[in-house]
Write a protein that holds these residues in place. Sequence first.
Motif, PDB file in Angstrom:
ATOM      1  N   SER A   3      48.852  24.562  68.274  1.00  0.00           N
ATOM      2  CA  SER A   3      48.730  23.262  67.614  1.00  0.00           C
ATOM      3  C   SER A   3      47.715  23.289  66.470  1.00  0.00           C
ATOM      4  N   PHE A   4      46.715  24.155  66.551  1.00  0.00           N
ATOM      5  CA  PHE A   4      45.726  24.239  65.475  1.00  0.00           C
ATOM      6  C   PHE A   4      46.382  24.709  64.184  1.00  0.00           C
ATOM      7  N   THR A   5      47.278  25.671  64.286  1.00  0.00           N
ATOM      8  CA  THR A   5      47.966  26.181  63.106  1.00  0.00           C
ATOM      9  C   THR A   5      48.856  25.105  62.489  1.00  0.00           C
ATOM     10  N   VAL A   6      49.517  24.328  63.329  1.00  0.00           N
ATOM     11  CA  VAL A   6      50.378  23.258  62.825  1.00  0.00           C
ATOM     12  C   VAL A   6      49.538  22.225  62.084  1.00  0.00           C
ATOM     13  N   VAL A   7      48.443  21.789  62.684  1.00  0.00           N
ATOM     14  CA  VAL A   7      47.583  20.783  62.062  1.00  0.00           C
ATOM     15  C   VAL A   7      46.975  21.330  60.774  1.00  0.00           C
ATOM     16  N   GLU A   8      46.632  22.598  60.764  1.00  0.00           N
ATOM     17  CA  GLU A   8      46.065  23.218  59.569  1.00  0.00           C
ATOM     18  C   GLU A   8      47.031  23.144  58.388  1.00  0.00           C
ATOM     19  N   ASN A   9      48.327  23.178  58.676  1.00  0.00           N
ATOM     20  CA  ASN A   9      49.326  23.156  57.617  1.00  0.00           C
ATOM     21  C   ASN A   9      49.694  21.750  57.141  1.00  0.00           C
ATOM     22  N   ILE A  10      49.236  20.706  57.862  1.00  0.00           N
ATOM     23  CA  ILE A  10      49.634  19.349  57.469  1.00  0.00           C
ATOM     24  C   ILE A  10      48.473  18.358  57.398  1.00  0.00           C
ATOM     25  N   TYR A  11      47.254  18.759  57.651  1.00  0.00           N
ATOM     26  CA  TYR A  11      46.166  17.787  57.777  1.00  0.00           C
ATOM     27  C   TYR A  11      45.922  16.988  56.493  1.00  0.00           C
ATOM     28  N   LEU A  12      46.106  17.578  55.330  1.00  0.00           N
ATOM     29  CA  LEU A  12      45.928  16.824  54.084  1.00  0.00           C
ATOM     30  C   LEU A  12      46.994  15.742  53.941  1.00  0.00           C
ATOM     31  N   LEU A  13      48.210  16.076  54.320  1.00  0.00           N
ATOM     32  CA  LEU A  13      49.288  15.088  54.274  1.00  0.00           C
ATOM     33  C   LEU A  13      49.022  13.944  55.257  1.00  0.00           C
ATOM     34  N   VAL A  14      48.486  14.279  56.414  1.00  0.00           N
ATOM     35  CA  VAL A  14      48.152  13.262  57.416  1.00  0.00           C
ATOM     36  C   VAL A  14      47.060  12.335  56.886  1.00  0.00           C
ATOM     37  N   ILE A  15      46.056  12.900  56.242  1.00  0.00           N
ATOM     38  CA  ILE A  15      44.957  12.085  55.695  1.00  0.00           C
ATOM     39  C   ILE A  15      45.492  11.108  54.650  1.00  0.00           C
ATOM     40  N   VAL A  16      46.318  11.587  53.735  1.00  0.00           N
ATOM     41  CA  VAL A  16      46.878  10.706  52.695  1.00  0.00           C
ATOM     42  C   VAL A  16      47.762   9.638  53.333  1.00  0.00           C
ATOM     43  N   THR A  17      48.523  10.003  54.352  1.00  0.00           N
ATOM     44  CA  THR A  17      49.368   9.024  55.045  1.00  0.00           C
ATOM     45  C   THR A  17      48.518   7.944  55.701  1.00  0.00           C
ATOM     46  N   LEU A  18      47.426   8.324  56.338  1.00  0.00           N
ATOM     47  CA  LEU A  18      46.550   7.334  56.971  1.00  0.00           C
ATOM     48  C   LEU A  18      45.870   6.436  55.942  1.00  0.00           C
ATOM     49  N   ILE A  19      45.495   6.994  54.808  1.00  0.00           N
ATOM     50  CA  ILE A  19      44.922   6.165  53.733  1.00  0.00           C
ATOM     51  C   ILE A  19      45.966   5.171  53.244  1.00  0.00           C
ATOM     52  N   SER A  20      47.224   5.613  53.158  1.00  0.00           N
ATOM     53  CA  SER A  20      48.286   4.703  52.709  1.00  0.00           C
ATOM     54  C   SER A  20      48.507   3.579  53.721  1.00  0.00           C
ATOM     55  N   VAL A  21      48.341   3.872  54.996  1.00  0.00           N
ATOM     56  CA  VAL A  21      48.457   2.825  56.018  1.00  0.00           C
ATOM     57  C   VAL A  21      47.338   1.798  55.843  1.00  0.00           C
ATOM     58  N   LEU A  22      46.116   2.274  55.592  1.00  0.00           N
ATOM     59  CA  LEU A  22      45.006   1.349  55.341  1.00  0.00           C
ATOM     60  C   LEU A  22      45.266   0.511  54.091  1.00  0.00           C
ATOM     61  N   GLN A  23      45.837   1.120  53.076  1.00  0.00           N
ATOM     62  CA  GLN A  23      46.157   0.381  51.855  1.00  0.00           C
ATOM     63  C   GLN A  23      47.208  -0.694  52.135  1.00  0.00           C
ATOM     64  N   ASN A  24      48.210  -0.365  52.942  1.00  0.00           N
ATOM     65  CA  ASN A  24      49.217  -1.358  53.298  1.00  0.00           C
ATOM     66  C   ASN A  24      48.601  -2.519  54.074  1.00  0.00           C
ATOM     67  N   ALA A  25      47.647  -2.223  54.940  1.00  0.00           N
ATOM     68  CA  ALA A  25      46.955  -3.284  55.671  1.00  0.00           C
ATOM     69  C   ALA A  25      46.153  -4.160  54.706  1.00  0.00           C
ATOM     70  N   PHE A  26      45.542  -3.550  53.703  1.00  0.00           N
ATOM     71  CA  PHE A  26      44.813  -4.307  52.688  1.00  0.00           C
ATOM     72  C   PHE A  26      45.752  -5.230  51.917  1.00  0.00           C
ATOM     73  N   PHE A  27      46.917  -4.708  51.539  1.00  0.00           N
ATOM     74  CA  PHE A  27      47.894  -5.529  50.821  1.00  0.00           C
ATOM     75  C   PHE A  27      48.361  -6.697  51.690  1.00  0.00           C
ATOM     76  N   ALA A  28      48.620  -6.426  52.961  1.00  0.00           N
ATOM     77  CA  ALA A  28      49.061  -7.488  53.865  1.00  0.00           C
ATOM     78  C   ALA A  28      47.973  -8.548  54.034  1.00  0.00           C
ATOM     79  N   GLN A  29      46.725  -8.107  54.070  1.00  0.00           N
ATOM     80  CA  GLN A  29      45.615  -9.052  54.180  1.00  0.00           C
ATOM     81  C   GLN A  29      45.547  -9.944  52.943  1.00  0.00           C
ATOM     82  N   LYS A  30      45.784  -9.376  51.770  1.00  0.00           N
ATOM     83  CA  LYS A  30      45.789 -10.175  50.537  1.00  0.00           C
ATOM     84  C   LYS A  30      46.901 -11.224  50.582  1.00  0.00           C
ATOM     85  N   VAL A  31      48.073 -10.853  51.065  1.00  0.00           N
ATOM     86  CA  VAL A  31      49.183 -11.803  51.168  1.00  0.00           C
ATOM     87  C   VAL A  31      48.817 -12.920  52.136  1.00  0.00           C
TER      88      VAL A  31
END
Length: 158
Positions: A3-31
């Motif tokens: 599992s460490f090797t798998v996470v090593e190959n995708i952790y940057l994508l996971v970080i950007v995805t989580l930031i995008s989720v926070l951004q979506n929550a921010f947009f929903a809060q504005k609405v």
Amino acid sequence: MDSFTVVENIYLLVIVTLISVLQNAFFAQKVERECNCQNTKTQTSAFERVSCANRNCMDAYPTFLAVMWCAGLCLSQAPAAFAGFIYLVVRQKYFVGYMGQTSQSTPGYLFGKRVIFFLLLMCIVGISNFLLMRHYGSDYKEYVETITNAASALLLIP
């Protein structure tokens, strides 16, 4: 593969995805905040703008996630995650611009299209390289990754 090797190959994508989720929550809060506004005349105009901006961002969100993850998995995660992060910055600019005057959102919209196109090209190149390697034994992944890493910096040019 552990599992460490798998996470090593995708952790940057996971970080950007989580930031995008926070951004979506921010947009929903504005609405939600605009929906709860008391002034009816101001509320209608502001609510329509923020709601439309949020809807436009949500319409492009699945496409963004798909091409970012495909580019990261098929070719290289670092430039795909970088382009994904740039897309989130551009999407924030679009959202804020849309809440002001609609014409202020146009540069963010156009730049976002360019980032999505770059990620799509990364997907196509990654899949093409896989097919070349599988059917002809030619692996150009190192060359393509070098070019992609250099080309991702070009996304910063307005």
